[in-house]
Design a protein around this motif. Structure first.
Motif, PDB file in Angstrom:
ATOM      1  N   ARG B  90     -60.345  62.818  12.715  1.00  0.00           N
ATOM      2  CA  ARG B  90     -59.764  61.268  12.769  1.00  0.00           C
ATOM      3  C   ARG B  90     -58.202  61.644  12.661  1.00  0.00           C
ATOM      4  O   ARG B  90     -57.543  60.958  13.756  1.00  0.00           O
ATOM      5  N   LEU B  91     -57.759  62.265  11.795  1.00  0.00           N
ATOM      6  CA  LEU B  91     -56.363  62.412  11.749  1.00  0.00           C
ATOM      7  C   LEU B  91     -55.714  63.191  12.975  1.00  0.00           C
ATOM      8  O   LEU B  91     -54.723  62.794  13.554  1.00  0.00           O
ATOM      9  N   ALA B  92     -56.437  64.356  13.549  1.00  0.00           N
ATOM     10  CA  ALA B  92     -56.092  64.810  14.829  1.00  0.00           C
ATOM     11  C   ALA B  92     -56.067  64.072  15.754  1.00  0.00           C
ATOM     12  O   ALA B  92     -55.170  64.207  16.607  1.00  0.00           O
ATOM     13  N   ALA B  93     -57.058  63.085  16.110  1.00  0.00           N
ATOM     14  CA  ALA B  93     -56.940  62.317  17.085  1.00  0.00           C
ATOM     15  C   ALA B  93     -55.919  61.223  17.052  1.00  0.00           C
ATOM     16  O   ALA B  93     -55.200  60.810  17.922  1.00  0.00           O
ATOM     17  N   VAL B  94     -55.408  60.835  15.758  1.00  0.00           N
ATOM     18  CA  VAL B  94     -54.154  59.870  15.358  1.00  0.00           C
ATOM     19  C   VAL B  94     -52.997  60.632  15.879  1.00  0.00           C
ATOM     20  O   VAL B  94     -52.065  60.129  16.690  1.00  0.00           O
ATOM     21  N   LEU B  95     -52.654  61.811  15.481  1.00  0.00           N
ATOM     22  CA  LEU B  95     -51.637  62.555  16.104  1.00  0.00           C
ATOM     23  C   LEU B  95     -51.736  62.846  17.475  1.00  0.00           C
ATOM     24  O   LEU B  95     -50.450  62.525  18.215  1.00  0.00           O
ATOM     25  N   ARG B  96     -52.720  63.273  18.135  1.00  0.00           N
ATOM     26  CA  ARG B  96     -52.796  63.313  19.502  1.00  0.00           C
ATOM     27  C   ARG B  96     -52.414  62.171  20.165  1.00  0.00           C
ATOM     28  O   ARG B  96     -51.623  62.002  20.965  1.00  0.00           O
ATOM     29  N   GLY B  97     -52.989  60.837  19.713  1.00  0.00           N
ATOM     30  CA  GLY B  97     -52.629  59.609  20.334  1.00  0.00           C
ATOM     31  C   GLY B  97     -51.261  59.237  20.068  1.00  0.00           C
ATOM     32  O   GLY B  97     -50.442  58.538  21.042  1.00  0.00           O
ATOM     33  N   ALA B  98     -50.536  59.496  18.985  1.00  0.00           N
ATOM     34  CA  ALA B  98     -49.191  59.421  18.759  1.00  0.00           C
ATOM     35  C   ALA B  98     -48.387  59.902  19.728  1.00  0.00           C
ATOM     36  O   ALA B  98     -47.432  59.293  20.259  1.00  0.00           O
ATOM     37  N   VAL B  99     -48.777  61.170  19.795  1.00  0.00           N
ATOM     38  CA  VAL B  99     -47.844  62.098  21.011  1.00  0.00           C
ATOM     39  C   VAL B  99     -48.240  61.302  22.218  1.00  0.00           C
ATOM     40  O   VAL B  99     -47.020  61.119  23.048  1.00  0.00           O
ATOM     41  N   GLU B 100     -49.251  60.993  22.537  1.00  0.00           N
ATOM     42  CA  GLU B 100     -49.488  60.269  24.187  1.00  0.00           C
ATOM     43  C   GLU B 100     -48.879  59.079  24.255  1.00  0.00           C
ATOM     44  O   GLU B 100     -48.105  58.784  25.214  1.00  0.00           O
ATOM     45  N   VAL B 101     -48.773  58.197  23.061  1.00  0.00           N
ATOM     46  CA  VAL B 101     -47.894  56.855  23.074  1.00  0.00           C
ATOM     47  C   VAL B 101     -46.418  57.234  23.312  1.00  0.00           C
ATOM     48  O   VAL B 101     -45.608  56.834  23.823  1.00  0.00           O
ATOM     49  N   LEU B 102     -45.965  58.183  22.652  1.00  0.00           N
ATOM     50  CA  LEU B 102     -44.527  58.624  22.527  1.00  0.00           C
ATOM     51  C   LEU B 102     -44.181  59.219  24.004  1.00  0.00           C
ATOM     52  O   LEU B 102     -42.981  58.992  24.489  1.00  0.00           O
ATOM     53  N   THR B 103     -44.975  60.039  24.671  1.00  0.00           N
ATOM     54  CA  THR B 103     -44.782  60.435  25.908  1.00  0.00           C
ATOM     55  C   THR B 103     -44.799  59.361  26.872  1.00  0.00           C
ATOM     56  O   THR B 103     -44.233  59.335  27.956  1.00  0.00           O
ATOM     57  N   SER B 104     -45.891  58.500  26.860  1.00  0.00           N
ATOM     58  CA  SER B 104     -45.930  57.718  28.003  1.00  0.00           C
ATOM     59  C   SER B 104     -45.065  56.383  27.930  1.00  0.00           C
ATOM     60  O   SER B 104     -44.873  55.723  28.716  1.00  0.00           O
ATOM     61  N   ARG B 105     -44.619  55.959  26.645  1.00  0.00           N
ATOM     62  CA  ARG B 105     -43.807  54.885  26.267  1.00  0.00           C
ATOM     63  C   ARG B 105     -42.534  55.339  25.767  1.00  0.00           C
ATOM     64  O   ARG B 105     -41.764  54.576  24.952  1.00  0.00           O
ATOM     65  N   LEU B 106     -41.856  56.485  26.330  1.00  0.00           N
ATOM     66  CA  LEU B 106     -40.884  57.389  25.737  1.00  0.00           C
ATOM     67  C   LEU B 106     -39.580  56.367  25.421  1.00  0.00           C
ATOM     68  O   LEU B 106     -39.132  56.321  24.242  1.00  0.00           O
ATOM     69  N   PRO B 107     -39.058  55.301  26.239  1.00  0.00           N
ATOM     70  CA  PRO B 107     -37.918  54.465  26.214  1.00  0.00           C
ATOM     71  C   PRO B 107     -38.039  53.576  24.848  1.00  0.00           C
ATOM     72  O   PRO B 107     -37.306  53.290  24.142  1.00  0.00           O
TER      73      PRO B 107
END
Lengths: 211, 211
Positions: B90-107
């Motif tokens: 679950r922690l891994a999923a949160v980290l992966r999800g955070a990177v995905e949000v960061l890259t897709s909503r970068l500004p």
């Protein structure tokens, strides 16, 4: 901060180092552009000419502050622990040294990390920072070739993630806080090199507290 | 960016989303305080009243922009992959999800990470960010209790180092660059969970290239 010394006129004064410390704190708080020599003079309780006695310009203050951070980081690369031995240990020594420079020279490194390259002084600092990063990247590549560092991640990404983790420490570390700088460096190495996961093979002991 | 739509008067215009995108780009480039509604109007080629048709104030633009980042991050915590299964996964999923949000909503995430809490809107955003961090910290503690995450580092330090690494990606990631966002998330997980070191036990193969 250095103890204010008595000036020739008998008033408490500042030596060059103490002026630099106050200037760096102001640059970090208000931004370099927004901090005039007049603001610095007011903060120090000095005349502008008293500051100009030690520094020829605001830019010289910036340059010396950035040197303080960069000299520290470059010094880490020259330590014997970064020069001799298995490359993975040299990389570990560089990471530990970088955390130590960051925590012991916190305001200076904070300033360095905010530099965006608007002036010659800033561009020179960025060039030195990039050279430092390239040296670390070269160690990452060497450690891969040595077989001690995983080979499935682009070395540039590895370097960026490592220094992303290290540099983020300026956001929350406070020298007067509960975190010991040496322990923090060990924590960074533990996460970066060995990871957070406890491998199933190494958890042979049953957790007795879960009876 | 959304295709400019034709306004009622037949001129090419901007919908609410497109105005927000231009505003966030300006906030990131010049700073929120330094960006007036007049500057935004000039950038958009609109009158100020045309912007006020969509947003009641500059602060509403900021609020919606920060919502975009925070809704994304909070959404990660609500995904099934973050709710069910071994805590380390679950922690891994949160980290992966955070990177995905960061890259897709970068500004939007870039703007969020610069918020310092000068206004009510900024303080509300900081409070949501801290709540997100606490949820991740709680997962770190749970994973320790589960026995899948090393127990020798303070969970608050673990969370800070993890998000120091993740958040630093905004400094250099560019959507048009060579790095694939999914691969980057995998790289972050590899470093954070398994570490960079190749353990000596697992390097059973002699390196033939070193003859």
């Amino acid at each position: 901060m250095s103890e204010p010394a008595l000036t020739k006129r008998g008033r408490p004064g500042y030596d060059q180092r103490a002026i630099l410390e106050v200037a760096v704190a102001a640059f970090n708080e208000f931004g370099y552009d927004a901090t005039s020599m007049g603001v610095l003079a007011t903060r120090l309780g000095l005349s502008k000419s008293a500051i100009y006695h030690h520094f020829s310009s605001k830019e010289e203050l910036l340059e010396q502050a950035l040197d303080e951070a960069l000299d520290g980081l470059e010094g880490v690369l020259l330590e014997q622990s970064a020069q001799v031995g298995p490359v993975i240990d040299r990389l570990a020594a560089v990471l530990r040294g970088a955390v130590e420079v960051l925590t012991s020279r916190l305001p200076y490194v904070t300033l360095l990390l905010r530099v965006r390259g608007n002036t010659d002084v800033e561009r020179a600092a960025l060039a030195r920072r990039r050279a430092f990063d390239r040296s670390v990247s070269a160690l990452v590549v060497e450690a891969r070739d040595e077989g001690s560092l995983r080979g499935d991640i682009d070395p540039r990404i590895v370097t960026r993630l490592l220094f992303g983790m290290v540099n983020s420490i300026v956001e929350w570390y406070r020298p007067e806080g509960p975190e010991d700088a040496g322990q923090l460096a060990s924590d960074v190495l533990a996460v970066a090199l060995d990871g957070l996961r406890v491998s199933t093979r190494s958890t042979g002991l049953d957790r007795l507290d879960h009876r």
